[in-house]
Design a protein around this motif. Sequence first.
Motif, PDB file in Angstrom:
ATOM      1  N   LYS A  80       0.793  -1.228   0.000  1.00 33.01           N
ATOM      2  CA  LYS A  80       0.000   0.000   0.000  1.00 33.01           C
ATOM      3  C   LYS A  80       0.827   1.282   0.000  1.00 33.01           C
ATOM      4  N   LEU A  81       2.008   1.245   0.611  1.00 29.74           N
ATOM      5  CA  LEU A  81       2.812   2.476   0.733  1.00 29.74           C
ATOM      6  C   LEU A  81       3.903   2.487  -0.328  1.00 29.74           C
ATOM      7  N   THR A  82       3.514   2.362  -1.565  1.00 32.16           N
ATOM      8  CA  THR A  82       4.467   2.159  -2.658  1.00 32.16           C
ATOM      9  C   THR A  82       5.266   3.409  -3.017  1.00 32.16           C
ATOM     10  N   MET A  83       4.923   4.574  -2.455  1.00 30.10           N
ATOM     11  CA  MET A  83       5.667   5.788  -2.751  1.00 30.10           C
ATOM     12  C   MET A  83       6.775   6.062  -1.732  1.00 30.10           C
ATOM     13  N   LEU A  84       6.976   5.148  -0.783  1.00 34.80           N
ATOM     14  CA  LEU A  84       7.974   5.362   0.259  1.00 34.80           C
ATOM     15  C   LEU A  84       9.380   5.480  -0.327  1.00 34.80           C
ATOM     16  N   LYS A  85      10.072   6.519   0.101  1.00 35.96           N
ATOM     17  CA  LYS A  85      11.489   6.688  -0.205  1.00 35.96           C
ATOM     18  C   LYS A  85      12.360   6.319   0.990  1.00 35.96           C
ATOM     19  N   ILE A  86      11.835   6.558   2.186  1.00 31.63           N
ATOM     20  CA  ILE A  86      12.580   6.251   3.407  1.00 31.63           C
ATOM     21  C   ILE A  86      11.681   5.453   4.340  1.00 31.63           C
ATOM     22  N   LEU A  87      12.134   4.253   4.721  1.00 30.22           N
ATOM     23  CA  LEU A  87      11.450   3.437   5.723  1.00 30.22           C
ATOM     24  C   LEU A  87      12.462   3.126   6.819  1.00 30.22           C
ATOM     25  N   ASN A  88      12.252   3.719   7.980  1.00 36.50           N
ATOM     26  CA  ASN A  88      13.176   3.578   9.106  1.00 36.50           C
ATOM     27  C   ASN A  88      12.428   2.988  10.299  1.00 36.50           C
ATOM     28  N   GLN A 143      10.590   2.610  -5.073  1.00 35.35           N
ATOM     29  CA  GLN A 143      11.150   3.955  -4.944  1.00 35.35           C
ATOM     30  C   GLN A 143      12.059   4.110  -3.725  1.00 35.35           C
ATOM     31  N   VAL A 144      12.166   3.078  -2.916  1.00 42.87           N
ATOM     32  CA  VAL A 144      12.871   3.223  -1.647  1.00 42.87           C
ATOM     33  C   VAL A 144      14.358   3.505  -1.870  1.00 42.87           C
ATOM     34  N   GLN A 145      14.878   4.435  -1.081  1.00 44.54           N
ATOM     35  CA  GLN A 145      16.302   4.787  -1.098  1.00 44.54           C
ATOM     36  C   GLN A 145      16.967   4.464   0.224  1.00 44.54           C
ATOM     37  N   VAL A 146      16.196   4.473   1.297  1.00 42.97           N
ATOM     38  CA  VAL A 146      16.709   4.141   2.624  1.00 42.97           C
ATOM     39  C   VAL A 146      15.788   3.098   3.237  1.00 42.97           C
ATOM     40  N   LEU A 147      16.340   1.903   3.504  1.00 47.53           N
ATOM     41  CA  LEU A 147      15.611   0.847   4.195  1.00 47.53           C
ATOM     42  C   LEU A 147      16.443   0.448   5.401  1.00 47.53           C
ATOM     43  N   ASP A 148      15.998   0.879   6.578  1.00 50.95           N
ATOM     44  CA  ASP A 148      16.740   0.650   7.816  1.00 50.95           C
ATOM     45  C   ASP A 148      15.883  -0.186   8.764  1.00 50.95           C
ATOM     46  N   LEU A 149      16.256  -1.477   8.875  1.00 44.82           N
ATOM     47  CA  LEU A 149      15.565  -2.408   9.769  1.00 44.82           C
ATOM     48  C   LEU A 149      16.507  -2.888  10.867  1.00 44.82           C
ATOM     49  N   ALA A 150      17.586  -2.172  11.098  1.00 46.15           N
ATOM     50  CA  ALA A 150      18.633  -2.612  12.014  1.00 46.15           C
ATOM     51  C   ALA A 150      18.146  -2.684  13.453  1.00 46.15           C
ATOM     52  N   ASP A 151      18.828  -3.535  14.228  1.00 45.75           N
ATOM     53  CA  ASP A 151      18.628  -3.607  15.680  1.00 45.75           C
ATOM     54  C   ASP A 151      17.192  -3.964  16.037  1.00 45.75           C
TER      55      ASP A 151
END
Length: 441
Positions: free
Chosen positions: A169-177, A196-204
Amino acid sequence: MNCSNLQILELGSNNLVGNILSIPPTVHWLNLRDNNFGGKLPSPTNSSSLISLDLSNNYFVGSLHNLVCSDGVKKTKYLSLGYNQLSGIIPECWEKWSSLVLLWLSGNYLSGEIPRTLGSIPLLQFLAISRNKISGGLPSSLLNLSYLKVLDLGRNNLAGIIPPWIGIKLTMLKILNLRSNNFYGNAPDQLCYLSQVQVLDLADNNLSGNIPRCFNNFSVLSGKETNLEVQLLFYLDDHSFLVGDELVMKGKEATYRSFLGLVMLLDLSSNKFSGQIPSELTTLHKLKSLNLSRNQLTGEIPNKIGDMKSLESLDLSVNNLSGELPMSLSGLNFLSSFNVSYNNLTGRIPTGTQIQSFNESGFIGNKLCGAPLTNDCVHGDKLDTTSDQKEDGGSHKVDWGLIISIALGFIIGFWGIVVSLMLNRSWRITYFRLLLKLIKV
């Protein structure tokens, strides 16, 4: 309050102090960020025409309720309350904010769960509630935020699985933190729909399972889409707002603002991911920072990792990776941070590259040799030779079976003759006569 025609009030980045009791009803734009204001939040009047309210980086305290639940916010498009000392729950009054485009609540002491009514803001593009004490899971109502470009919920106490609808649903996301929470389970394959994602941060977090192979569907990170913004700007009427985000690159956390649109980051570190590093990741030619450290990854580093020509930071430390460092690493000309420490890597470190300029701490905890490590590769070459012999089918190994057969043949033959001579008198006389004739000759 006596300025009946005042529409824009810009007092940001000063050393102003005191309390803000109310907001003049005629003001459209109010900027008081980066000051020393305190007390409780002001609230607009019912007749307010407020479009932008920025009170970030001050010392406001108390609840959000009076502001968020007021009736004078229907026209407000920009609300920035980040980095104050606000506390309590986030109230369920967001259906009043029908025009809101940006919401920044990061860096406070807010608790409770994410309100479901946030999903009733149809035009919301930027949502940041990081660095608070938010708990619970992600409410399904957020799937209605189809225009969302930035979702930053990092450094909270959120838990549960990462819902697949984020990718659907959130296909326009550029940053997912979602960094530093308590999410568990697999990273859903549906995240691959975030082209479109440029930052995918799933750390920790506590994520497990294999790293999705379909991450090569990220069209921006793979370079298939090149129309990028240097600055991540949001336009409101005649004004534009430059947004930023706190990201970890090269082992350091910093706020990226002016060049946020050019940051390309994939961080899955400090989880429980297992299996091999997918070779498909090497097709992300525009990725600048890849961090897979502190997981349970096995197998070899993909040979084509050198195809990731834009990499500036690569961290694969504290896993169970084996094999040798790929020679293709010599093609990473922009690499300035490199760490493969504490794995089961063997062999020579690729030479003739800038890898030799890195600190040896990025290589320790393995069986590697060569610069920048102080041990040479003499012993390592012997190990390599043994490895080559194994690959050649063992053609250069010592054939112990043949040696044992020869020794047994000699022993049996020798003692067979001696025993025969001792037991048979005629054979013994014949043998010595033959021996005398040979001596005379």
